[in-house]
Scaffold this motif. Structure first.
Motif, PDB file in Angstrom:
ATOM      1  N   GLN A 335       0.834  -1.386   0.166  1.00  0.00           N
ATOM      2  CA  GLN A 335      -0.051   0.241  -0.081  1.00  0.00           C
ATOM      3  C   GLN A 335       1.244   0.857   0.614  1.00  0.00           C
ATOM      4  OE1 GLN A 335      -3.455  -0.424   0.873  1.00  0.00           O
ATOM      5  NE2 GLN A 335      -3.941  -1.276   2.298  1.00  0.00           N
ATOM      6  N   LEU A 336       0.982   2.549  -1.340  1.00  0.00           N
ATOM      7  CA  LEU A 336       1.163   3.252  -1.216  1.00  0.00           C
ATOM      8  C   LEU A 336       1.395   3.953   0.189  1.00  0.00           C
ATOM      9  CD1 LEU A 336       2.533   5.351  -3.435  1.00  0.00           C
ATOM     10  CD2 LEU A 336       0.311   6.817  -3.291  1.00  0.00           C
ATOM     11  N   GLN A 337       0.413   3.928   1.576  1.00  0.00           N
ATOM     12  CA  GLN A 337       0.578   4.785   2.977  1.00  0.00           C
ATOM     13  C   GLN A 337       1.255   4.350   3.604  1.00  0.00           C
ATOM     14  OE1 GLN A 337      -2.424   3.305   1.546  1.00  0.00           O
ATOM     15  NE2 GLN A 337      -3.298   2.294   2.653  1.00  0.00           N
ATOM     16  N   ASP A 338       2.153   2.811   3.238  1.00  0.00           N
ATOM     17  CA  ASP A 338       2.313   1.435   4.033  1.00  0.00           C
ATOM     18  C   ASP A 338       3.343   0.292   3.470  1.00  0.00           C
ATOM     19  OD1 ASP A 338       3.280   0.614   6.756  1.00  0.00           O
ATOM     20  OD2 ASP A 338       1.101  -1.418   6.664  1.00  0.00           O
ATOM     21  N   PRO A 339       4.501   1.478   3.000  1.00  0.00           N
ATOM     22  CA  PRO A 339       5.993   1.365   2.008  1.00  0.00           C
ATOM     23  C   PRO A 339       6.780   0.305   3.511  1.00  0.00           C
ATOM     24  CG  PRO A 339       6.304   3.385   2.990  1.00  0.00           C
ATOM     25  CD  PRO A 339       4.901   3.520   3.481  1.00  0.00           C
ATOM     26  N   SER A 340       6.963  -0.615   2.988  1.00  0.00           N
ATOM     27  CA  SER A 340       7.844  -1.601   3.945  1.00  0.00           C
ATOM     28  C   SER A 340       9.075  -1.769   4.639  1.00  0.00           C
ATOM     29  CB  SER A 340       7.951  -3.074   2.658  1.00  0.00           C
ATOM     30  OG  SER A 340       8.839  -3.506   3.470  1.00  0.00           O
ATOM     31  N   ILE A 341       8.813  -1.498   5.934  1.00  0.00           N
ATOM     32  CA  ILE A 341      10.358  -0.629   6.530  1.00  0.00           C
ATOM     33  C   ILE A 341      11.789  -1.314   6.712  1.00  0.00           C
ATOM     34  CG2 ILE A 341      11.133  -0.174   8.781  1.00  0.00           C
ATOM     35  CD1 ILE A 341       8.412   0.437   9.323  1.00  0.00           C
ATOM     36  N   LYS A 342      11.024  -3.239   6.587  1.00  0.00           N
ATOM     37  CA  LYS A 342      12.102  -4.326   6.339  1.00  0.00           C
ATOM     38  C   LYS A 342      12.808  -3.439   4.305  1.00  0.00           C
ATOM     39  CE  LYS A 342      13.585  -8.893   5.881  1.00  0.00           C
ATOM     40  NZ  LYS A 342      13.510  -9.679   5.112  1.00  0.00           N
ATOM     41  N   LEU A 343      11.923  -3.285   3.701  1.00  0.00           N
ATOM     42  CA  LEU A 343      12.485  -3.249   2.347  1.00  0.00           C
ATOM     43  C   LEU A 343      13.026  -1.960   2.282  1.00  0.00           C
ATOM     44  CD1 LEU A 343       9.413  -4.774  -0.148  1.00  0.00           C
ATOM     45  CD2 LEU A 343      11.889  -5.692   0.299  1.00  0.00           C
ATOM     46  N   LEU A 344      12.982  -0.851   2.697  1.00  0.00           N
ATOM     47  CA  LEU A 344      13.662   0.318   3.224  1.00  0.00           C
ATOM     48  C   LEU A 344      14.629   0.532   3.422  1.00  0.00           C
ATOM     49  CD1 LEU A 344      12.636   2.694   5.061  1.00  0.00           C
ATOM     50  CD2 LEU A 344      11.091   2.402   4.221  1.00  0.00           C
ATOM     51  N   LEU A 345      15.153  -0.229   4.742  1.00  0.00           N
ATOM     52  CA  LEU A 345      16.335  -0.439   5.460  1.00  0.00           C
ATOM     53  C   LEU A 345      17.088  -1.109   4.992  1.00  0.00           C
ATOM     54  CD1 LEU A 345      14.545  -0.741   8.963  1.00  0.00           C
ATOM     55  CD2 LEU A 345      16.193   1.163   8.041  1.00  0.00           C
ATOM     56  N   GLU A 346      16.648  -2.357   4.135  1.00  0.00           N
ATOM     57  CA  GLU A 346      17.797  -3.280   3.558  1.00  0.00           C
ATOM     58  C   GLU A 346      18.237  -2.426   2.331  1.00  0.00           C
ATOM     59  OE1 GLU A 346      15.540  -7.737   2.903  1.00  0.00           O
ATOM     60  OE2 GLU A 346      15.363  -6.564   1.517  1.00  0.00           O
ATOM     61  N   ALA A 347      17.337  -1.495   1.728  1.00  0.00           N
ATOM     62  CA  ALA A 347      17.851  -0.413   0.208  1.00  0.00           C
ATOM     63  C   ALA A 347      18.671   0.658   0.323  1.00  0.00           C
ATOM     64  CB  ALA A 347      16.649   0.153  -0.356  1.00  0.00           C
ATOM     65  N   VAL A 348      19.269   0.651   1.555  1.00  0.00           N
ATOM     66  CA  VAL A 348      20.157   1.726   2.690  1.00  0.00           C
ATOM     67  C   VAL A 348      21.647   1.188   2.986  1.00  0.00           C
ATOM     68  CG1 VAL A 348      18.275   3.411   2.488  1.00  0.00           C
ATOM     69  CG2 VAL A 348      18.820   2.345   5.041  1.00  0.00           C
ATOM     70  N   GLY A 349      21.684  -0.425   2.436  1.00  0.00           N
ATOM     71  CA  GLY A 349      22.384  -1.124   3.517  1.00  0.00           C
ATOM     72  C   GLY A 349      22.314  -2.232   5.111  1.00  0.00           C
ATOM     73  N   PHE A 350      20.401  -2.193   5.336  1.00  0.00           N
ATOM     74  CA  PHE A 350      20.884  -2.632   6.786  1.00  0.00           C
ATOM     75  C   PHE A 350      20.472  -4.557   6.491  1.00  0.00           C
ATOM     76  CE2 PHE A 350      19.925   1.585   8.288  1.00  0.00           C
ATOM     77  CZ  PHE A 350      20.301   1.531   9.040  1.00  0.00           C
TER      78      PHE A 350
END
Ligand SMILES: [Fe+2]
Ligand SMILES: [Fe+2]
Length: 534
Positions: A335-350
């Motif tokens: 959902q647009l209003q609920d991006p995955s926190i896991k994916l966005l953290l992975e994207a920035v190197g976590f």
């Protein structure tokens, strides 16, 4: 020519490392391409256009306390040419994201006008090209149409563009920083803009220099610093070692409040850090714990929800290399209003990211962490990525509820039956809250009536809601926190309360009520330490 005596150097504890996306301060909605696209067109470009056409209006507005946190740029009406250049560059370099933003709006319009309960298959042909293959069209059980974004794919497409990312290095000397959601970080003489993606290991190496020294010859080439900034870069280092951290060695537990919703709990040889938002160390009359007051290894970082004051990249990126596991709430998936926190953290190197959902339990040597439902505070939008946490440490039970809003006491009756009583309760009482559009406005593709917007706020517990939890869980200690009052967080909070503001009067009432009944209660501010017996 930079002279050096060859002594090993440490990074100064007040070197500010600001992650930027096209010069705008990076926060969680600027990482996923879909939410970034909407924020670029509906927030950044609109603010820049407005500033270019009437800079003096912005200069006046930022001085008005009533307009704090509004869409006004804090450059005193100056630097208009630079903002024009940033606008033009954004339009040119981010053409694909501008197209994505329009496509999301167009898809929404298409579904609302054409999806009337019949098969959605014909609509796939009309999905704008930039979105094709990245969305599934769906109905809910009432035939209301919608779409879900296939997030893992969109991160692996050219739409996720790391060239937007950079960090700005400077020396922090005070708590005074402009509100970052409305003001881009234009270059300045005392700032070094470093074009590196957030995932770069070189950033971890830079931060590691806070505690482990290296010779200048080894430091200077790790980051792409331009020659004309190298002299300034050298001033960010010192020979003086930081004071060593003393971990809690007792057999009970120790918790420390670092400001806002950031709490460190140490127990059983493990450390748990909630919603990290940290101040740098500099001369100040307001004592606080800072980066220097953290263990070398943080076993668990736990995130309660995806608001910019709880997922703060500036802090998280500087802790990345010392985090064992990062625990995040699972999102609603697409959902647009609920991006995955896991994916966005992975994207920035976590890495080592663990998603939890309601009533899941994470076992620890002397207890566990239980994820609990978090109601409200998201303007009635369907956002799943939010959790409260119960920490069981030996015989102690601490409920870290962040901005959870007790809009349905029956929920807590059910939860109480599952988990029993709680010793210490940490609760946010920002009970007025901003209207929905303040945070989610750029994601909306249709206008919302002002009265609707005003009625749907990002509000935490009021007195009645908080005291219901205190009584139900027979709490013996109550800590009001996450109130956005620490001045070093003004750049992401933009809140200024007076003695008559409802969050203050309601929390005062809770504290007085608790104390009158022998319950220890206080509103946390600045720093606090509590030791718990074994
Ligand atoms: Fe929140
Ligand atoms: Fe908050």
């Amino acid at each position: 020519m930079i002279t050096t005596n060859g002594h090993p150097l440490y990074l100064r504890p007040n070197v500010q490392i600001e992650p930027l996306i096209d010069l705008w301060y990076a926060w969680a909605h600027l990482i996923p391409p879909h939410t970034a696209a909407r924020n670029i067109t509906e927030r950044h470009l609109k603010i820049m256009e407005s500033y270019i056409s009437a800079p003096e209006v912005h200069a006046t507005a930022v001085k008005n306390p009533k307009l704090l946190g509004g869409p006004f740029m804090d450059y005193g009406g100056k630097r208009v040419d630079e903002i024009k250049a940033l606008r033009d560059r954004t339009k040119k370099d981010r053409a694909q994201l501008l197209e994505l933003s329009s496509a999301l709006a167009a898809l929404n319009t298409l579904l609302l006008s054409q999806a009337k309960g019949f098969s959605l298959q014909p609509a796939y042909a009309q999905i704008p090209p930039v979105l094709k293959g990245y969305v599934e069209l769906v109905y809910d059980l009432n035939n209301f149409p919608g779409f879900r974004i296939i997030e893992p794919l969109i991160y692996r497409s050219p739409l996720y563009d790391q060239s937007m990312q950079s960090v700005a290095l400077s020396l922090a000397a005070s708590d005074d920083r402009p509100f970052v959601l409305s003001t881009p970080r234009l270059p300045s003489d005392d700032t070094i803009d470093v074009p590196v993606p957030f995932a770069a290991e070189a950033l971890d190496q830079l931060v590691a220099l806070k505690t482990t020294a290296a010779p200048w010859t080894a430091i200077r080439d790790r980051l792409p610093i331009s020659d004309d900034r190298m002299q300034l870069f050298r001033t960010f280092f010192q020979e003086e070692a930081p004071k060593p951290y003393e971990p809690y060695a007792g057999s009970g537990a120790r918790w420390r409040y670092f400001g806002h919703a950031c709490i460190l709990i140490e127990t059983g040889g493990l450390s748990f850090l909630f919603d990290p938002v940290l101040s740098y160390s500099y001369e100040t009359t307001l004592p606080r714990y800072t980066y220097e007051d953290l263990p070398d290894r943080i076993d668990y970082v736990l995130i309660t929800h995806n608001h910019q004051d709880h997922v703060l990249f500036e802090t998280l990126l500087q802790l990345r290399a010392r985090i064992g596991t990062i625990v995040v709430p699972r999102s609603g998936a697409g959902q647009l209003q609920d991006p995955s926190i896991k994916l966005l953290l992975e994207a920035v190197g976590f890495d080592s990211i663990v998603e939890m959902t309601e009533l899941e339990e994470l076992k620890t040597p002397n207890g566990s962490v239980v994820a609990l439902p978090f109601l409200g505070e998201h303007s009635d939008l369907d956002v799943r990525s939010k959790l409260a946490y119960l920490v069981r440490a030996g015989r102690h039970r601490l409920l870290v509820a962040a901005d959870s809003c007790n809009i349905e006491p029956a929920l807590y009756a059910h939860v109480h039956r599952q988990i029993g009583d709680v010793d210490a309760f940490f609760v946010g009482m920002e009970c007025d809250g901003a209207p929905m559009t303040w945070l989610y406005g750029p994601l909306l593709t249709r206008r919302i009536e002002r009265q609707m917007d005003e009625s749907r706020r990002l509000a935490g517990c009021n007195y009645d809601q908080a005291v219901d939890i205190v009584n139900r869980f027979h709490c013996r200690e109550v800590y009001v926190y996450a109130m956005g009052q620490e001045p070093w967080l003004n750049h992401v909070m933009s809140l200024k309360y007076t003695e008559t503001s409802r969050p203050i009067t309601e929390s005062n009432r809770l504290i007085a009520d608790c104390r009158s009944r022998g319950i220890c209660a206080e509103r946390l501010f600045g720093e606090r330490e509590i030791l718990l017996d074994p």
